[in-house]
Design a protein around this motif. Structure first.
Motif, PDB file in Angstrom:
ATOM      1  N   GLU A   4       0.825  -1.213   0.000  1.00  9.54           N
ATOM      2  CA  GLU A   4       0.000   0.000   0.000  1.00  9.54           C
ATOM      3  C   GLU A   4       0.856   1.259   0.000  1.00  9.54           C
ATOM      4  OE1 GLU A   4      -2.522  -0.316   3.359  1.00  9.54           O
ATOM      5  OE2 GLU A   4      -3.776  -1.922   2.503  1.00  9.54           O
ATOM      6  N   TRP A   5       1.967   1.244   0.734  1.00  7.74           N
ATOM      7  CA  TRP A   5       2.842   2.420   0.749  1.00  7.74           C
ATOM      8  C   TRP A   5       3.565   2.585  -0.572  1.00  7.74           C
ATOM      9  CZ3 TRP A   5       3.265   6.446   3.931  1.00  7.74           C
ATOM     10  CH2 TRP A   5       2.622   6.362   5.169  1.00  7.74           C
ATOM     11  N   ILE A   6       3.918   1.492  -1.220  1.00  8.10           N
ATOM     12  CA  ILE A   6       4.549   1.592  -2.545  1.00  8.10           C
ATOM     13  C   ILE A   6       3.580   2.206  -3.548  1.00  8.10           C
ATOM     14  CG2 ILE A   6       5.464   0.251  -4.471  1.00  8.10           C
ATOM     15  CD1 ILE A   6       6.649  -1.683  -2.464  1.00  8.10           C
ATOM     16  N   GLN A   7       2.353   1.746  -3.545  1.00  6.79           N
ATOM     17  CA  GLN A   7       1.365   2.305  -4.469  1.00  6.79           C
ATOM     18  C   GLN A   7       1.073   3.769  -4.158  1.00  6.79           C
ATOM     19  OE1 GLN A   7      -1.918  -0.399  -4.048  1.00  6.79           O
ATOM     20  NE2 GLN A   7      -0.980  -1.979  -5.330  1.00  6.79           N
ATOM     21  N   LYS A   8       1.083   4.113  -2.879  1.00  2.00           N
ATOM     22  CA  LYS A   8       0.885   5.514  -2.511  1.00  2.00           C
ATOM     23  C   LYS A   8       2.045   6.371  -2.994  1.00  2.00           C
ATOM     24  CE  LYS A   8       0.349   8.531   1.522  1.00  2.00           C
ATOM     25  NZ  LYS A   8       0.259   8.595   3.007  1.00  2.00           N
ATOM     26  N   ALA A   9       3.271   5.866  -2.869  1.00  7.88           N
ATOM     27  CA  ALA A   9       4.432   6.619  -3.338  1.00  7.88           C
ATOM     28  C   ALA A   9       4.396   6.793  -4.853  1.00  7.88           C
ATOM     29  CB  ALA A   9       5.717   5.918  -2.915  1.00  7.88           C
ATOM     30  N   LEU A  10       4.005   5.740  -5.576  1.00  9.38           N
ATOM     31  CA  LEU A  10       3.911   5.836  -7.036  1.00  9.38           C
ATOM     32  C   LEU A  10       2.839   6.832  -7.459  1.00  9.38           C
ATOM     33  CD1 LEU A  10       4.213   2.043  -7.921  1.00  9.38           C
ATOM     34  CD2 LEU A  10       5.938   3.795  -8.325  1.00  9.38           C
ATOM     35  N   GLU A  11       1.715   6.838  -6.763  1.00 12.07           N
ATOM     36  CA  GLU A  11       0.642   7.768  -7.108  1.00 12.07           C
ATOM     37  C   GLU A  11       1.042   9.210  -6.820  1.00 12.07           C
ATOM     38  OE1 GLU A  11      -2.946   9.216  -8.445  1.00 12.07           O
ATOM     39  OE2 GLU A  11      -2.003   7.244  -8.714  1.00 12.07           O
ATOM     40  N   ASN A  12       1.722   9.455  -5.714  1.00 10.18           N
ATOM     41  CA  ASN A  12       2.173  10.818  -5.407  1.00 10.18           C
ATOM     42  C   ASN A  12       3.176  11.314  -6.441  1.00 10.18           C
ATOM     43  OD1 ASN A  12       0.560  10.786  -3.143  1.00 10.18           O
ATOM     44  ND2 ASN A  12       2.219  10.275  -1.735  1.00 10.18           N
ATOM     45  N   ASP A  13       4.079  10.431  -6.877  1.00  8.05           N
ATOM     46  CA  ASP A  13       5.049  10.833  -7.894  1.00  8.05           C
ATOM     47  C   ASP A  13       4.365  11.089  -9.232  1.00  8.05           C
ATOM     48  OD1 ASP A  13       8.092  10.919  -8.671  1.00  8.05           O
ATOM     49  OD2 ASP A  13       7.146   9.631 -10.180  1.00  8.05           O
ATOM     50  N   ARG A  14       3.361  10.291  -9.562  1.00  6.70           N
ATOM     51  CA  ARG A  14       2.652  10.495 -10.829  1.00  6.70           C
ATOM     52  C   ARG A  14       1.905  11.826 -10.834  1.00  6.70           C
ATOM     53  NH1 ARG A  14      -2.113  10.398 -12.933  1.00  6.70           N
ATOM     54  NH2 ARG A  14      -3.034  10.040 -10.872  1.00  6.70           N
ATOM     55  N   GLN A  15       1.258  12.139  -9.719  1.00  7.04           N
ATOM     56  CA  GLN A  15       0.549  13.411  -9.650  1.00  7.04           C
ATOM     57  C   GLN A  15       1.506  14.589  -9.680  1.00  7.04           C
ATOM     58  OE1 GLN A  15      -1.969  13.345  -6.202  1.00  7.04           O
ATOM     59  NE2 GLN A  15      -3.308  11.717  -6.987  1.00  7.04           N
ATOM     60  N   ALA A  16       2.648  14.467  -9.037  1.00  4.89           N
ATOM     61  CA  ALA A  16       3.620  15.563  -9.043  1.00  4.89           C
ATOM     62  C   ALA A  16       4.161  15.807 -10.448  1.00  4.89           C
ATOM     63  CB  ALA A  16       4.760  15.261  -8.075  1.00  4.89           C
ATOM     64  N   ARG A  17       4.417  14.740 -11.185  1.00  6.49           N
ATOM     65  CA  ARG A  17       4.919  14.916 -12.554  1.00  6.49           C
ATOM     66  C   ARG A  17       3.856  15.469 -13.493  1.00  6.49           C
ATOM     67  NH1 ARG A  17       9.772  11.933 -13.639  1.00  6.49           N
ATOM     68  NH2 ARG A  17      10.466  10.774 -11.798  1.00  6.49           N
ATOM     69  N   SER A  18       2.614  15.024 -13.342  1.00  7.10           N
ATOM     70  CA  SER A  18       1.549  15.495 -14.233  1.00  7.10           C
ATOM     71  C   SER A  18       1.144  16.938 -13.933  1.00  7.10           C
ATOM     72  CB  SER A  18       0.324  14.580 -14.114  1.00  7.10           C
ATOM     73  OG  SER A  18      -0.165  14.580 -12.783  1.00  7.10           O
ATOM     74  N   ASN A  19       1.230  17.352 -12.666  1.00  5.61           N
ATOM     75  CA  ASN A  19       0.851  18.716 -12.282  1.00  5.61           C
ATOM     76  C   ASN A  19       1.997  19.706 -12.379  1.00  5.61           C
ATOM     77  OD1 ASN A  19      -1.701  17.690 -11.698  1.00  5.61           O
ATOM     78  ND2 ASN A  19      -1.213  17.386  -9.516  1.00  5.61           N
ATOM     79  N   GLY A  20       3.172  19.237 -12.757  1.00  2.00           N
ATOM     80  CA  GLY A  20       4.313  20.137 -12.874  1.00  2.00           C
ATOM     81  C   GLY A  20       4.905  20.544 -11.548  1.00  2.00           C
TER      82      GLY A  20
END
Length: 356
Positions: free
Chosen positions: A263-279
């Protein structure tokens, strides 16, 4: 350089502490150390901190020829490097026994479990396929390198993106990031290794042993499992005999650990994806921190506080407190208030942790 052994006093101190159900860093028997997951600027670069143990995993890809036995499958290669920067015990250009053990465990856990769909890496059957290479670099060694390396490797594979290709007859065109968006790898599940150390012929059991605890242990068991309760690998080392109930007990503990870490790995991946998509800012500066991974759920309980009156010249102060738990981290502070020559003592409990 040879490893510095522990003295007899240190060994006896650690064993005596384990007999009293205590650990050097204050953890419970089934607790993990602080886990931090961070990603680099490039895709497929992941750094994992497990306490003071730090591992960096980097995933890369290249086009190569497939194996003759599997002409339509890609290649997954795992490489582990132990440098003297992590520990003076490791030597440059020479793989130690511990490095060979970690490499083989990761290969069995990642390759033989078929967590990555290698058929999707095929470009032209029998001619060209993608080779995915996972390089695991140990930056600091403070115990339990297997768990930290497995978390870093599978997280880097899930974070990696390979270039898109176009097949024109026998020609293969590799597109850049500007031309086409890179594609993620097909990861079916996330196998994670959980290490258990045994002491006094299996009488005591610890999860996530530190460096000093590993030097005192009689043996070790490593279970590779995913959140679907599927055992991907199992290895037992050391001079000890384990019962069936002990193996089942470790597997039940591993299920809880693997589920929470996934669950923490998926949370880390989702946070990184949102940070990259939002600039937004992303990279090693932004880390996901998990304080504890534990099977012991701590529920707060109410306490009873009895106020006692006492004159300044009377007997000793008494403050009674009834609870089934223990106070930790923050101690209650006593505040005395003077009113009509009588002292009243109050207990202000800021935090209450119930330890079993």
């Amino acid at each position: 350089m040879r490893e510095t052994p522990l003295s007899n006093c240190e060994r006896e101190f650690i064993r005596k502490a384990l007999g009293e159900r205590k650990r050097l860093d204050g953890r419970q028997a089934y607790d993990y150390r602080t886990l931090k997951i961070a990603f680099g600027y490039d895709r497929g670069c992941c750094r994992v901190d497990l306490g003071q143990t730090r591992v960096l995993a980097q995933v890369s890809c290249e086009i190569t020829s497939p194996k003759q036995q599997r002409p339509s499958d890609g290649v997954l290669f795992v490489n582990v490097e132990l440098s003297p920067m992590a520990s003076p015990v490791f030597e440059v250009g020479r793989m130690s026994d511990q490095g060979v053990e970690i490499n083989r465990i990761l290969e069995r856990c990642l390759k033989e479990s078929r967590c990555v769909d290698t058929e999707s890496l095929c470009i032209i059957a029998g001619e060209k396929v993608w080779q995915i290479r996972v390089d695991v670099h140990v930056m600091n060694h403070d115990g339990n390198l297997i768990d930290c390396s497995s978390i870093a490797a599978i997280t880097a594979l899930a974070h990696f993106r390979r270039p898109d290709v176009t097949v024109d007859g026998t020609d293969v065109i590799v597109h850049t990031i500007e031309e086409k968006d890179p594609l993620p790898l097909s990861v079916h599940h996330m196998p994670i290794c959980v290490s258990f150390s045994f002491y006094e012929q299996g009488k005591f059991l610890l999860v996530d042993p530190s460096d000093k605890e590993e030097k005192v242990m009689d043996g070790k068991m490593v279970i590779g499992m995913n959140k679907h309760r599927e055992i991907c690998s199992l290895q037992v080392t050391g001079q000890m005999l384990l019962l069936k109930d002990q193996v089942l007990r470790c597997s039940n503990i591993a299920v809880v650990k693997v589920t929470e870490i996934t669950e923490w790995i998926q949370k880390a991946l989702e946070n990184d994806r949102q940070a990259r998509s939002n600039g937004e800012r992303f990279g090693f500066r932004e880390a996901v921190v998990m304080d504890t991974v534990t099977t012991n759920q701590m529920n707060p309980e109410k306490i009873k506080v009895e106020e006692t009156d006492q004159s300044p010249a009377g007997s000793d102060d008494e403050v009674t407190m009834e609870t089934s738990g223990h106070l930790s981290d923050e101690y209650p502070c006593k505040e005395a208030y003077e009113s009509n020559s009588t002292y009243f003592y109050y207990i202000n409990v800021r935090r209450l942790n119930i330890m079993f």
